[in-house]
Design an enzyme around this catalytic site. Structure first.
Site, PDB file in Angstrom:
ATOM      1  CE  LYS A   1      -2.573   2.150   4.925  1.00  0.00           C
ATOM      2  NZ  LYS A   1      -2.304   1.256   3.842  1.00  0.00           N
TER       3      LYS A   1
ATOM      4  CB  SER B   1      -0.959   0.016   1.193  1.00  0.00           C
ATOM      5  OG  SER B   1      -0.251   0.181   2.400  1.00  0.00           O
TER       6      SER B   1
END
Length: 176
Positions: free
Chosen positions: A77, A36
């Site tokens: 993230k 991701s």
């Protein structure tokens, strides 16, 4: 002989105590699991997370952080919005406070499961991110589980900021 053993034992105990203090309060290593954050961080990369940085400074847009997801292991993230910000995505471009962001690190291969969103789509009441909450997105947007999936994260869930990639050795990096 007994004196030497005692000295070694004291040295080992002190070393263990120092390592424990560092791991508990200052830094922790983290293994990136998944794609991701590709290409910024790849599956299997090992990073150092600064746990005390946010005791000294504010969390800022563009920081790469590690946080507890509440369901699985911790996630890594990029912070896209902080309290008081308005954030939306239109045609794969993130707009922060009405201005488009230049994100050279983002992967745009194919369609993602949510290319367009507003804060209200993420369950936010009002026009801005509330105090103590943060919007996070992965750099590999088509496959990233992030705020588009689970909403804003709370400040207490943040473990710290990624400050060093130390594995693989040929890709050591400090700036993300």
């Amino acid at each position: 002989m007994a004196k030497e053993i005692r000295e070694w034992a004291v040295a080992i105990i002190i070393a263990i105590a120092v390592i424990a203090v560092i791991r508990i309060f200052l830094f922790v290593s983290f293994s990136v699991d998944g794609l991701s954050m590709d290409p910024t961080l790849e599956d299997g990369d090992r990073v150092v997370v600064n746990k005390f940085i946010y005791d000294l400074t504010d969390i800022e847009q563009d920081d790469v952080i590690v946080f507890n997801s509440g369901e699985d292991s911790a996630y890594v993230k990029r912070v896209m919005g902080v309290p008081g910000d308005t954030v939306e995505m239109i045609d794969r471009t993130v707009y922060l406070n009405g201005e488009p962001l230049q994100e050279d690190y983002v992967v745009h291969q194919g369609e993602s499961y949510m290319d367009n969103f507003t804060l209200s789509d993420l369950g936010v009441e009002g026009d801005t991110i509330p105090e103590g909450h943060y919007l996070v997105l992965g750099d590999n947007r088509p496959i990233s589980r992030d705020s588009r999936d689970f909403g804003l994260i709370i400040e207490d869930a943040i473990i710290g900021e990624v400050q060093l990639r130390f594995w693989p050795l040929n890709e050591i990096a400090i700036d993300f």
